[in-house]
Design a protein around this motif. Structure first.
Motif, PDB file in Angstrom:
ATOM      1  N   VAL A   3       0.971  -1.371  -0.122  1.00 50.83           N
ATOM      2  CA  VAL A   3       0.236  -0.028   0.031  1.00 50.83           C
ATOM      3  C   VAL A   3       0.825   1.217   0.080  1.00 50.83           C
ATOM      4  CG1 VAL A   3      -1.732  -0.933   0.855  1.00 50.83           C
ATOM      5  CG2 VAL A   3      -0.404  -0.024   2.615  1.00 50.83           C
ATOM      6  N   GLU A   4       0.296   2.134  -0.488  1.00 49.09           N
ATOM      7  CA  GLU A   4       0.746   3.704  -0.456  1.00 49.09           C
ATOM      8  C   GLU A   4      -0.292   4.489   0.667  1.00 49.09           C
ATOM      9  OE1 GLU A   4       1.606   6.691  -3.933  1.00 49.09           O
ATOM     10  OE2 GLU A   4      -0.212   6.189  -3.805  1.00 49.09           O
ATOM     11  N   LEU A   5       0.643   4.956   1.466  1.00 51.20           N
ATOM     12  CA  LEU A   5      -0.121   5.884   2.555  1.00 51.20           C
ATOM     13  C   LEU A   5      -0.594   7.153   1.918  1.00 51.20           C
ATOM     14  CD1 LEU A   5       1.936   4.988   5.704  1.00 51.20           C
ATOM     15  CD2 LEU A   5       0.164   3.829   4.612  1.00 51.20           C
ATOM     16  N   VAL A   6      -1.561   7.510   2.484  1.00 52.48           N
ATOM     17  CA  VAL A   6      -2.422   8.785   2.062  1.00 52.48           C
ATOM     18  C   VAL A   6      -2.229   9.809   3.390  1.00 52.48           C
ATOM     19  CG1 VAL A   6      -4.359   9.951   1.109  1.00 52.48           C
ATOM     20  CG2 VAL A   6      -4.000   7.776   0.702  1.00 52.48           C
ATOM     21  N   GLN A   7      -2.668   9.387   4.138  1.00 52.13           N
ATOM     22  CA  GLN A   7      -2.909  10.460   5.452  1.00 52.13           C
ATOM     23  C   GLN A   7      -3.106   9.670   6.624  1.00 52.13           C
ATOM     24  OE1 GLN A   7      -6.893  11.788   5.325  1.00 52.13           O
ATOM     25  NE2 GLN A   7      -6.503  13.631   6.516  1.00 52.13           N
ATOM     26  N   LEU A   8      -2.773  10.088   7.984  1.00 52.51           N
ATOM     27  CA  LEU A   8      -3.135   9.843   9.160  1.00 52.51           C
ATOM     28  C   LEU A   8      -4.263  10.025   9.333  1.00 52.51           C
ATOM     29  CD1 LEU A   8      -2.184   8.462  11.979  1.00 52.51           C
ATOM     30  CD2 LEU A   8      -1.878  10.814  12.755  1.00 52.51           C
ATOM     31  N   PHE A   9      -4.994   8.958   9.670  1.00 56.46           N
ATOM     32  CA  PHE A   9      -6.673   9.264   9.701  1.00 56.46           C
ATOM     33  C   PHE A   9      -7.191   9.365  11.109  1.00 56.46           C
ATOM     34  CE2 PHE A   9     -11.168   7.634   9.560  1.00 56.46           C
ATOM     35  CZ  PHE A   9     -11.756   8.940   8.725  1.00 56.46           C
ATOM     36  N   THR A  10      -7.059   8.246  11.987  1.00 59.37           N
ATOM     37  CA  THR A  10      -7.292   8.270  13.185  1.00 59.37           C
ATOM     38  C   THR A  10      -6.202   7.945  14.198  1.00 59.37           C
ATOM     39  OG1 THR A  10      -8.139   5.951  13.228  1.00 59.37           O
ATOM     40  CG2 THR A  10      -9.739   7.805  12.839  1.00 59.37           C
ATOM     41  N   MET A  11      -5.974   8.625  15.131  1.00 57.15           N
ATOM     42  CA  MET A  11      -5.211   8.133  16.358  1.00 57.15           C
ATOM     43  C   MET A  11      -5.998   8.119  17.585  1.00 57.15           C
ATOM     44  SD  MET A  11      -1.378   9.751  17.580  1.00 57.15           S
ATOM     45  CE  MET A  11      -2.018  11.155  18.312  1.00 57.15           C
ATOM     46  N   PHE A  12      -6.183   7.105  18.085  1.00 54.50           N
ATOM     47  CA  PHE A  12      -7.042   7.083  19.543  1.00 54.50           C
ATOM     48  C   PHE A  12      -6.139   6.512  20.566  1.00 54.50           C
ATOM     49  CE2 PHE A  12     -11.022   6.735  16.670  1.00 54.50           C
ATOM     50  CZ  PHE A  12     -11.666   7.683  17.434  1.00 54.50           C
ATOM     51  N   SER A  13      -6.214   7.168  21.760  1.00 55.42           N
ATOM     52  CA  SER A  13      -5.735   6.630  23.071  1.00 55.42           C
ATOM     53  C   SER A  13      -6.674   5.567  23.676  1.00 55.42           C
ATOM     54  CB  SER A  13      -5.406   7.733  23.915  1.00 55.42           C
ATOM     55  OG  SER A  13      -4.375   8.768  23.489  1.00 55.42           O
ATOM     56  N   LEU A  14      -5.993   4.361  24.015  1.00 59.13           N
ATOM     57  CA  LEU A  14      -7.144   3.438  24.666  1.00 59.13           C
ATOM     58  C   LEU A  14      -6.162   3.249  26.165  1.00 59.13           C
ATOM     59  CD1 LEU A  14      -7.320   0.892  21.842  1.00 59.13           C
ATOM     60  CD2 LEU A  14      -8.508   2.790  22.231  1.00 59.13           C
ATOM     61  N   PRO A  15      -6.533   4.013  27.127  1.00 61.70           N
ATOM     62  CA  PRO A  15      -5.634   3.948  28.313  1.00 61.70           C
ATOM     63  C   PRO A  15      -6.008   3.036  29.237  1.00 61.70           C
ATOM     64  CG  PRO A  15      -7.361   5.728  28.286  1.00 61.70           C
ATOM     65  CD  PRO A  15      -7.489   5.361  26.905  1.00 61.70           C
ATOM     66  N   HIS A  16      -7.097   2.236  29.037  1.00 59.79           N
ATOM     67  CA  HIS A  16      -7.455   0.882  29.774  1.00 59.79           C
ATOM     68  C   HIS A  16      -6.364  -0.092  29.542  1.00 59.79           C
ATOM     69  CE1 HIS A  16      -9.692   0.428  26.047  1.00 59.79           C
ATOM     70  NE2 HIS A  16      -9.845  -0.810  26.561  1.00 59.79           N
ATOM     71  N   ILE A  17      -5.941   0.004  28.160  1.00 59.94           N
ATOM     72  CA  ILE A  17      -4.815  -1.166  27.956  1.00 59.94           C
ATOM     73  C   ILE A  17      -3.427  -0.593  27.468  1.00 59.94           C
ATOM     74  CG2 ILE A  17      -6.525  -2.927  27.447  1.00 59.94           C
ATOM     75  CD1 ILE A  17      -6.408  -2.032  24.265  1.00 59.94           C
TER      76      ILE A  17
END
Lengths: 193, 193
Positions: free
Chosen positions: A94-108
């Motif tokens: 794949v060719e990357l286009v854009q950072l789309f989501t960055m979610f913190s999951l602090p419980h893990i």
């Protein structure tokens, strides 16, 4: 953590001088062993107005659907990690286009990053950690069989942004509530405009 | 890493079954000790058309200027980490606007994330890890006395985007070349449009 990885002696939980957080500190050599969140990095691949999902061949969540993603390794960039995981799990280049989501999951103690991406060639197949790899249009996404809430949330944002004609980079967190089955509060920092 | 943090026995470097990377594996209990990059999270605070910089009171780079940032801790989100570090290093209470830069630094196994932010109140002062905290306009940025190349690069992108009237979220990497003094190749994934 029970033993010092540097000298092998026992570690104690204590707050080091000048700190305000409990750390594992070696009782013999004094080394402080910091523990930090890990990054999970992957891709949201769009092709022919469909998205590429993988059916997990490993635990946890064997048999459920996810996006190609995995733990970032030392000596690589987040972009290389996203491409590597997509190659490993979906045999797709794949060719990357854009950072789309960055979610913190602090419980893990994880931070989950997904890049929008395109297939360089229209080829994909299951890697050793996938049972199946398939393109799904929005109407056929297996919402009831998604492996992880963060994946479902990212897909929802993807279809929402695609409908709106503009893809944002979303930064947020999924905060686990005390519910059974687990329910998450989704916090979003907002779009980039 | 020389000893298993779980049982205290010696670890060996080997490639576990089904893996393709050398890992520290315990010779007694078999535990695989994965090592992953760390996140450094902070803020680029704008106030009165100036940006907030901290002069470091700690090594490395004692006496040089940086943005408030530090290692993300377990049990927090990237946004909480950015606000906490700004409180600790600049005694400033900030509201986050947007993820602005995320740079991989594979030569030191770090991912550096900086959020654009605003002061909730126009108050700031040096925390224990800072000698001075000051607002600088673009013309007075101490470019020759910056602590870290990733900070200088982020500031350059900030002024460039501000001039252009639109702030992107930049994802990239700084790849260290074999030069002395060190020189970096800056890779950027591109803007979000």
């Amino acid at each position: 953590m029970k033993f010092c990885s540097d000298c092998g002696d026992k570690v104690n939980l204590e707050v080091p001088q000048g700190d305000n957080v409990l750390r594992h500190v070696c009782s013999a050599c004094g080394m402080i062993h910091y523990q930090n969140p890990n990054m999970v990095v992957g891709t949201l691949v769009e092709h022919d107005h469909k998205v590429l999902l993988c059916k997990r061949a490993i635990e946890p969540r064997y048999g459920l659907w996810t996006l190609p993603a995995g733990f970032m390794e030392n000596d690589e960039t987040t972009m290389q990690a996203a491409q590597r995981e997509t190659r490993e799990e979906a045999c797709a280049d794949v060719e990357l286009v854009q950072l789309f989501t960055m979610f913190s999951l602090p419980h893990i103690n994880q931070v989950y990053m997904l890049y929008r991406a395109n297939l360089k060639t229209p080829e994909f197949s299951p890697g050793p950690e996938s049972l199946e790899v398939e393109l799904f249009d929005e109407a056929n996404i297996p919402w009831e069989d998604m492996a992880f809430p963060v994946i479902a949330e990212s897909l929802k944002l993807f279809f929402r942004d695609r409908d709106a004609g503009h893809f944002n980079t979303w930064t947020g967190a999924m905060i686990k509530q005390d519910n059974n089955p687990p329910v998450f509060n989704v916090e979003l920092l907002g779009d980039n405009d």
